[in-house]
Design a protein around this motif. Structure first.
Motif, PDB file in Angstrom:
ATOM      1  N   UNK A 245       0.848  -1.192   0.000  1.00 33.40           N
ATOM      2  CA  UNK A 245       0.000   0.000   0.000  1.00 33.40           C
ATOM      3  C   UNK A 245       0.885   1.244   0.000  1.00 33.40           C
ATOM      4  N   UNK A 246       0.609   2.136  -0.937  1.00 34.75           N
ATOM      5  CA  UNK A 246       1.412   3.352  -1.040  1.00 34.75           C
ATOM      6  C   UNK A 246       1.197   4.216   0.211  1.00 34.75           C
ATOM      7  N   UNK A 247       2.260   4.852   0.682  1.00 32.76           N
ATOM      8  CA  UNK A 247       2.200   5.679   1.894  1.00 32.76           C
ATOM      9  C   UNK A 247       2.741   7.064   1.562  1.00 32.76           C
ATOM     10  N   UNK A 308       2.191  11.260  -4.544  1.00 32.10           N
ATOM     11  CA  UNK A 308       0.745  11.168  -4.294  1.00 32.10           C
ATOM     12  C   UNK A 308      -0.048  11.130  -5.597  1.00 32.10           C
ATOM     13  N   UNK A 309       0.496  11.738  -6.656  1.00 37.92           N
ATOM     14  CA  UNK A 309      -0.208  11.748  -7.944  1.00 37.92           C
ATOM     15  C   UNK A 309      -0.344  10.331  -8.505  1.00 37.92           C
ATOM     16  N   UNK A 310       0.427   9.396  -7.993  1.00 36.88           N
ATOM     17  CA  UNK A 310       0.356   8.011  -8.462  1.00 36.88           C
ATOM     18  C   UNK A 310      -0.582   7.150  -7.606  1.00 36.88           C
ATOM     19  N   UNK A 312      -3.726   6.945  -7.010  1.00 37.11           N
ATOM     20  CA  UNK A 312      -4.957   6.366  -7.560  1.00 37.11           C
ATOM     21  C   UNK A 312      -4.661   5.049  -8.279  1.00 37.11           C
ATOM     22  N   UNK A 313      -3.578   5.009  -9.048  1.00 36.31           N
ATOM     23  CA  UNK A 313      -3.231   3.779  -9.781  1.00 36.31           C
ATOM     24  C   UNK A 313      -2.854   2.652  -8.805  1.00 36.31           C
ATOM     25  N   UNK A 314      -2.149   3.008  -7.754  1.00 32.31           N
ATOM     26  CA  UNK A 314      -1.756   1.996  -6.764  1.00 32.31           C
ATOM     27  C   UNK A 314      -2.999   1.436  -6.060  1.00 32.31           C
ATOM     28  N   UNK A 315      -3.917   2.327  -5.714  1.00 33.90           N
ATOM     29  CA  UNK A 315      -5.130   1.880  -5.010  1.00 33.90           C
ATOM     30  C   UNK A 315      -5.980   1.001  -5.920  1.00 33.90           C
ATOM     31  N   UNK A 316      -6.001   1.339  -7.192  1.00 32.88           N
ATOM     32  CA  UNK A 316      -6.769   0.550  -8.157  1.00 32.88           C
ATOM     33  C   UNK A 316      -6.177  -0.864  -8.244  1.00 32.88           C
ATOM     34  N   UNK A 317      -4.869  -0.940  -8.278  1.00 33.66           N
ATOM     35  CA  UNK A 317      -4.228  -2.263  -8.346  1.00 33.66           C
ATOM     36  C   UNK A 317      -4.461  -3.056  -7.065  1.00 33.66           C
ATOM     37  N   UNK A 318      -4.553  -2.356  -5.963  1.00 32.17           N
ATOM     38  CA  UNK A 318      -4.829  -3.040  -4.688  1.00 32.17           C
ATOM     39  C   UNK A 318      -6.235  -3.643  -4.721  1.00 32.17           C
ATOM     40  N   UNK A 319      -7.160  -2.926  -5.338  1.00 30.39           N
ATOM     41  CA  UNK A 319      -8.531  -3.464  -5.448  1.00 30.39           C
ATOM     42  C   UNK A 319      -8.541  -4.732  -6.298  1.00 30.39           C
ATOM     43  N   UNK A 320      -7.803  -4.723  -7.397  1.00 35.04           N
ATOM     44  CA  UNK A 320      -7.748  -5.921  -8.259  1.00 35.04           C
ATOM     45  C   UNK A 320      -7.051  -7.058  -7.506  1.00 35.04           C
ATOM     46  N   UNK A 321      -6.024  -6.705  -6.748  1.00 35.91           N
ATOM     47  CA  UNK A 321      -5.322  -7.725  -5.940  1.00 35.91           C
ATOM     48  C   UNK A 321      -6.312  -8.450  -5.033  1.00 35.91           C
ATOM     49  N   UNK A 322      -7.250  -7.675  -4.467  1.00 40.57           N
ATOM     50  CA  UNK A 322      -8.218  -8.281  -3.537  1.00 40.57           C
ATOM     51  C   UNK A 322      -9.328  -9.026  -4.263  1.00 40.57           C
ATOM     52  N   UNK A 354       3.229   2.217 -17.991  1.00 39.55           N
ATOM     53  CA  UNK A 354       3.136   3.678 -17.857  1.00 39.55           C
ATOM     54  C   UNK A 354       3.204   4.136 -16.405  1.00 39.55           C
ATOM     55  N   UNK A 355       2.854   3.260 -15.480  1.00 40.10           N
ATOM     56  CA  UNK A 355       2.859   3.665 -14.056  1.00 40.10           C
ATOM     57  C   UNK A 355       4.245   4.138 -13.638  1.00 40.10           C
ATOM     58  N   UNK A 356       5.268   3.527 -14.194  1.00 38.22           N
ATOM     59  CA  UNK A 356       6.638   3.994 -13.933  1.00 38.22           C
ATOM     60  C   UNK A 356       7.431   3.664 -15.190  1.00 38.22           C
TER      61      UNK A 356
END
Ligand SMILES: Cc1cc2nc3c(=O)[nH]c(=O)nc-3n(C[C@H](O)[C@H](O)[C@H](O)COP(=O)(O)OP(=O)(O)OC[C@H]3O[C@@H](n4cnc5c(N)ncnc54)[C@H](O)[C@@H]3O)c2cc1C
Length: 371
Positions: A245-247, A308-310, A312-322, A354-356
């Motif tokens: 989880x991004x912090x 922080x601008x990234x 949203x993409x990290x949170x989206x991937x966390x949702x797919x992970x779950x 594109x995320x990085x």
């Protein structure tokens, strides 16, 4: 060329000094920061508990273009144009729009370190008070401090994150000698209820492991079993916690990059290119401070906003992970079949890169732009 000064036994002299930039952690994130400060004239000190490249921290798989973008291609071991995804009901061979490579950790770290100009000391970082970092060899003071120490976020001011309650995955792999041609992952509950297994060939060894998104699930037995199923020896273990989880990437005057900021991608546990990417970003901001183009406070604010601008993409991937572990295996196989279409593969993996993106390294502008 960095000067190395690993101290052992009686040589482990007290360390009590000041510097302009203190980079804690000499792995992907920390060394990327140092690279960007080369030639800036700053007095840069890098510290790590181990010598540079001594302790491999991953299976060392990365999009190939990242190695070329950073001039690290001499560390490359094997390149894969396909990703083989195995589920209980279906195996898919996805033709990637970009290639993935394995690399040698020590070589990569040494090549990256050679691009910096810094002093290096081995010391264990314990904690921080204001601008002073306390190590087992003494205190180091710096107006600019970077935490590239990995998942423990040692220099954070909050409570240390503790597995198994924290947002962490766990990964373990074995490194049997041998060879292979395919980059393979297993999404299979018989190995891990939420997570995946992998086999990454790298010249004369194969990195076989299992990662669990649930930190309470122990991965040793399935790692050994996967190795046995592949007729590989379960030898030369390497494992760690992986933050998923991004912090906040800035806190208490410290810049955090890589795992310390939760920059590992939650769905895939790919954290090397992101550690490099955010390390480069920190280094550029600090360089602008050293060269008098901005204040430390501005660097702090800008880097924090960049990370922080990234989110949203990290949170989206966390949702797919779950979501994935909740899909019945047959449905998962069906979904995989639908995802095999080349247009979809190109689209999905294109967005993923594109995320990085490695082009970030070549963007010379000192003004940071989120990918
Ligand atoms: C089994 C496994 C396989 C993985 N495979 C891949 C993969 O193939 N591809 C990928 O992209 N990601 C992979 N990852 C994730 C990846 O390893 C991390 O995201 C990445 O290493 C983060 O880089 P970093 O520089 O932030 O931290 P790290 O690489 O963890 O480096 C932290 C550095 O800080 C030092 N350090 C830590 N604590 C202290 C202290 N108190 N004092 C002094 N020094 C300290 C360590 O020695 C180390 O050098 C894998 C993870 C695991 C566990």
């Amino acid at each position: 060329m960095p000067r190395r000064a690993t101290k052992r036994g009686d040589e482990r002299t007290p360390l009590d000094r000041d510097c302009d930039v203190l980079i804690c952690g000499a792995s992907f994130a920390g060394l990327a920061v140092a690279r960007e400060l080369a030639g800036s004239g700053a007095d840069v000190l890098v510290i790590d508990r181990y010598e540079i490249g001594e302790r491999q921290t991953s299976a060392c798989g990365i999009p190939t273009d990242w190695l070329y973008a950073l001039g690290l291609q001499d560390s490359l071991q094997q390149t894969f144009p396909q990703l083989v995804v195995r589920t209980p009901h279906k195996t898919s061979r996805l033709d990637l729009p970009w290639t993935f490579s394995t690399f040698d950790y020590r070589t990569l770290c040494e090549l990256l370190a050679d691009q910096g100009s810094f002093e290096f000391e081995t010391a264990k970082v314990d904690r921080r008070t204001g601008d002073a970092v306390h190590t087992d060899r003494g205190d180091i003071r710096a107006p600019m401090i970077v935490d590239g120490l990995g998942w423990r976020r040692v220099l954070g001011s909050g409570d240390p994150i503790q597995p198994p309650e924290a947002f962490l995955s766990r990964g373990l792999e074995v490194h049997p000698f041998g060879s292979g041609e395919e980059l393979e992952v297993w999404i299979d509950r018989s190995y891990v209820p939420a997570g995946y297994g992998w086999s990454f060939p790298a010249d004369d060894e194969v990195r076989v492991g299992v990662g669990s998104f649930d930190p309470r699930f122990h991965v040793k037995e399935p790692t050994v079993r996967l190795a046995q199923d592949l007729e590989r020896d379960a030898v030369r273990y390497q494992g760690n916690w992986i933050p998923h989880r991004i912090r906040d990437a800035t806190e208490g005057g410290v810049f955090f990059a890589g795992d310390s900021a939760g920059h590992c991608l939650p769905l895939t546990a790919e954290g090397i290119r992101t550690a490099l990417y955010f390390g480069v970003a920190v280094g550029r901001e600090l360089r602008a401070v050293v060269e008098g183009r901005q204040t430390r406070a501005q660097a702090f604010e800008r880097y924090g906003a960049f990370s922080a601008a990234h989110a949203r993409k990290f949170e989206w991937m966390l949702r797919v992970q779950r979501l994935i572990p909740r899909l019945p295996p047959r449905l998962l196989g069906g979904a995989l079949g639908a995802m095999e279409r080349q247009r979809f593969v190109d689209w999905a993996f294109g967005h993923y890169l594109e995320i990085a993106h490695p082009r970030f390294v070549g963007s010379r502008s000192p003004t940071l732009t989120a990918a």
